[in-house]
Structure formats: structure tokens, C-alpha cells
Design a protein around this motif. Structure first.
Motif, mmCIF file in Angstrom:
data_model
loop_
_atom_site.group_PDB
_atom_site.id
_atom_site.type_symbol
_atom_site.label_atom_id
_atom_site.label_comp_id
_atom_site.label_asym_id
_atom_site.label_seq_id
_atom_site.Cartn_x
_atom_site.Cartn_y
_atom_site.Cartn_z
ATOM 1 N N LEU A 260 0.847 -1.197 0.000
ATOM 2 C CA LEU A 260 0.000 0.000 0.000
ATOM 3 C C LEU A 260 0.881 1.245 0.000
ATOM 4 C CD1 LEU A 260 -2.524 -1.121 2.763
ATOM 5 C CD2 LEU A 260 -2.831 -1.284 0.287
ATOM 6 N N VAL A 261 0.562 2.187 -0.868
ATOM 7 C CA VAL A 261 1.316 3.432 -0.940
ATOM 8 C C VAL A 261 0.343 4.604 -0.922
ATOM 9 C CG1 VAL A 261 2.933 4.823 -2.272
ATOM 10 C CG2 VAL A 261 3.163 2.324 -2.252
ATOM 11 N N GLU A 262 0.479 5.458 0.106
ATOM 12 C CA GLU A 262 -0.368 6.633 0.221
ATOM 13 C C GLU A 262 0.272 7.827 -0.482
ATOM 14 O OE1 GLU A 262 -0.440 4.634 4.399
ATOM 15 O OE2 GLU A 262 1.029 5.111 2.848
ATOM 16 N N SER A 263 -0.577 8.744 -0.900
ATOM 17 C CA SER A 263 -0.111 10.005 -1.467
ATOM 18 C C SER A 263 -1.201 11.055 -1.271
ATOM 19 C CB SER A 263 0.222 9.858 -2.955
ATOM 20 O OG SER A 263 -0.929 9.463 -3.688
ATOM 21 N N GLY A 264 -0.833 12.307 -1.491
ATOM 22 C CA GLY A 264 -1.821 13.379 -1.448
ATOM 23 C C GLY A 264 -1.785 14.238 -0.206
ATOM 24 N N GLY A 265 -0.931 13.881 0.751
ATOM 25 C CA GLY A 265 -0.840 14.712 1.937
ATOM 26 C C GLY A 265 -0.166 16.040 1.633
ATOM 27 N N GLY A 266 -0.184 16.928 2.620
ATOM 28 C CA GLY A 266 0.452 18.228 2.435
ATOM 29 C C GLY A 266 0.034 19.210 3.494
ATOM 30 N N LEU A 267 0.352 20.468 3.240
ATOM 31 C CA LEU A 267 0.029 21.562 4.150
ATOM 32 C C LEU A 267 -1.141 22.340 3.572
ATOM 33 C CD1 LEU A 267 0.667 23.457 6.548
ATOM 34 C CD2 LEU A 267 2.297 24.631 5.033
ATOM 35 N N VAL A 268 -2.154 22.576 4.400
ATOM 36 C CA VAL A 268 -3.339 23.296 3.953
ATOM 37 C C VAL A 268 -3.836 24.171 5.091
ATOM 38 C CG1 VAL A 268 -4.903 21.435 4.642
ATOM 39 C CG2 VAL A 268 -5.581 23.008 2.811
ATOM 40 N N GLN A 269 -4.476 25.261 4.745
ATOM 41 C CA GLN A 269 -5.052 26.126 5.766
ATOM 42 C C GLN A 269 -6.375 25.554 6.277
ATOM 43 O OE1 GLN A 269 -5.331 30.069 4.004
ATOM 44 N NE2 GLN A 269 -3.361 30.650 4.898
ATOM 45 N N ALA A 270 -6.727 25.925 7.487
ATOM 46 C CA ALA A 270 -8.010 25.499 8.050
ATOM 47 C C ALA A 270 -9.145 25.903 7.104
ATOM 48 C CB ALA A 270 -8.206 26.118 9.420
ATOM 49 N N GLY A 271 -10.084 24.974 6.941
ATOM 50 C CA GLY A 271 -11.186 25.191 6.015
ATOM 51 C C GLY A 271 -10.923 24.675 4.621
ATOM 52 N N GLY A 272 -9.680 24.305 4.346
ATOM 53 C CA GLY A 272 -9.311 23.821 3.028
ATOM 54 C C GLY A 272 -9.601 22.340 2.853
ATOM 55 N N SER A 273 -9.163 21.817 1.703
ATOM 56 C CA SER A 273 -9.442 20.429 1.341
ATOM 57 C C SER A 273 -8.173 19.731 0.844
ATOM 58 C CB SER A 273 -10.494 20.377 0.230
ATOM 59 O OG SER A 273 -11.714 20.936 0.656
ATOM 60 N N LEU A 274 -8.163 18.437 1.019
ATOM 61 C CA LEU A 274 -7.134 17.566 0.456
ATOM 62 C C LEU A 274 -7.787 16.265 0.046
ATOM 63 C CD1 LEU A 274 -4.085 17.865 2.904
ATOM 64 C CD2 LEU A 274 -4.147 18.645 0.531
ATOM 65 N N ARG A 275 -7.166 15.594 -0.934
ATOM 66 C CA ARG A 275 -7.625 14.270 -1.337
ATOM 67 C C ARG A 275 -6.462 13.299 -1.216
ATOM 68 N NH1 ARG A 275 -9.031 11.808 -7.252
ATOM 69 N NH2 ARG A 275 -10.808 10.484 -6.680
ATOM 70 N N LEU A 276 -6.615 12.335 -0.328
ATOM 71 C CA LEU A 276 -5.605 11.298 -0.161
ATOM 72 C C LEU A 276 -5.909 10.123 -1.077
ATOM 73 C CD1 LEU A 276 -5.208 11.175 3.725
ATOM 74 C CD2 LEU A 276 -4.067 12.666 2.070
ATOM 75 N N SER A 277 -4.854 9.484 -1.540
ATOM 76 C CA SER A 277 -4.980 8.281 -2.355
ATOM 77 C C SER A 277 -4.167 7.168 -1.718
ATOM 78 C CB SER A 277 -4.482 8.521 -3.782
ATOM 79 O OG SER A 277 -5.235 9.517 -4.430
ATOM 80 N N CYS A 278 -4.591 5.943 -1.944
ATOM 81 C CA CYS A 278 -3.860 4.763 -1.478
ATOM 82 C C CYS A 278 -3.898 3.745 -2.604
ATOM 83 C CB CYS A 278 -4.489 4.202 -0.219
ATOM 84 S SG CYS A 278 -3.792 2.622 0.311
ATOM 85 N N GLU A 279 -2.752 3.499 -3.195
ATOM 86 C CA GLU A 279 -2.661 2.547 -4.297
ATOM 87 C C GLU A 279 -2.166 1.211 -3.774
ATOM 88 O OE1 GLU A 279 -0.495 3.953 -7.648
ATOM 89 O OE2 GLU A 279 -0.849 2.137 -8.825
ATOM 90 N N ALA A 280 -2.867 0.168 -4.165
ATOM 91 C CA ALA A 280 -2.530 -1.177 -3.707
ATOM 92 C C ALA A 280 -1.941 -2.011 -4.831
ATOM 93 C CB ALA A 280 -3.767 -1.864 -3.155
ATOM 94 N N SER A 281 -1.055 -2.903 -4.465
ATOM 95 C CA SER A 281 -0.503 -3.871 -5.411
ATOM 96 C C SER A 281 -0.303 -5.183 -4.674
ATOM 97 C CB SER A 281 0.817 -3.373 -6.003
ATOM 98 O OG SER A 281 1.775 -3.172 -4.990
ATOM 99 N N GLY A 282 -0.145 -6.241 -5.445
ATOM 100 C CA GLY A 282 0.044 -7.543 -4.818
ATOM 101 C C GLY A 282 -1.214 -8.378 -4.943
#
Length: 122
Positions: free
Chosen positions: A4-26
Motif C-alpha cells: 500500500l502506498v499513500e499520497s496526497g498529503g500536504g500543508l493546507v489552511q483550516a477550512g481547506g481540502s485535500l484528497r488522499l490516495s492509497c494505491e494497492a498492489s500484490g
């Protein structure tokens, strides 16, 4: 084994949005329920959300209900979490996990990603 590999994190201001992804293999992604957990500094790892393999059931922590949405695309072996109205209290390392039950306990999951940092500034 499932990787499993996550991506999409980061720094955002309060009230903002982010989209995390998790790609699976195997092993077959479709066989597993997929969940998100998070761990803030000095705190225990906590459940955030989970979705079953057929996308018919989801569960959320009370703290994120109405703000976060979990989804998955089995054709792409990828899980997502849309996070809206982010708050400083959401700051944590977010981990994706795969397991055979739609549980809220970390012990329900067999495979884990390495985590992605989400930081929400006030």
C-alpha cells in the motif's frame, strides 16, 4: 502480500481540502476492506474511515463525519479519501490499511502503508 502506498498529503489552511490516495498492489485488492487511520504526535493511532470491498458499506469516526468521504476504484486498485473543511485537529500522519473485515480497530487490518503527512494550519 498487499503493498500500500499513500499520497496526497500536504500543508493546507483550516477550512481547506485535500484528497488522499492509497494505491494497492500484490494480492487481489477487491478481496479487502480498506481503511484510513491517523496518528498525531504523542497520540494513539485512531480510526478515521473504512469501506468494504463492494463499496456498499462505509464507516466513519464521529470527528470526521460530514467532512470526509471515503471511496475506492477497484479497477484502479486505489482508495481515496476526500477531506473537506479541514481543522488543525486533523493534523496527523494518515495511514491506509487493508483487512478482511470492516473494522474500526487497527488489529482488524493486516497490511499498512507508510503514511502521508497532513498538516492543517490555523
Amino acid at each position: 502480500q498487499v503493498q500500500l502506498v499513500e499520497s496526497g498529503g500536504g500543508l493546507v489552511q483550516a477550512g481547506g481540502s485535500l484528497r488522499l490516495s492509497c494505491e494497492a498492489s500484490g494480492r487481489t485488492f477487491n478481496n479487502y476492506a480498506m481503511g484510513w487511520f491517523r496518528q498525531a504526535p504523542g497520540k494513539e493511532r485512531e480510526f478515521v474511515a473504512v469501506i468494504n470491498w463492494s463499496r456498499t458499506r462505509t464507516r466513519y469516526a464521529d470527528s470526521v463525519k460530514g467532512r470526509f468521504t471515503i471511496s475506492r476504484d477497484n479497477a484502479k486498485n486505489t482508495m481515496y479519501m476526500q477531506m473537506n473543511s479541514l481543522e488543525p485537529e486533523d493534523t496527523a500522519v494518515y495511514y491506509c490499511a487493508a483487512g478482511t473485515t470492516i473494522g474500526t480497530m487497527s488489529t482488524s487490518y493486516d497490511y499498512w502503508g507508510q503514511g502521508t503527512q497532513v498538516t492543517v494550519s490555523s
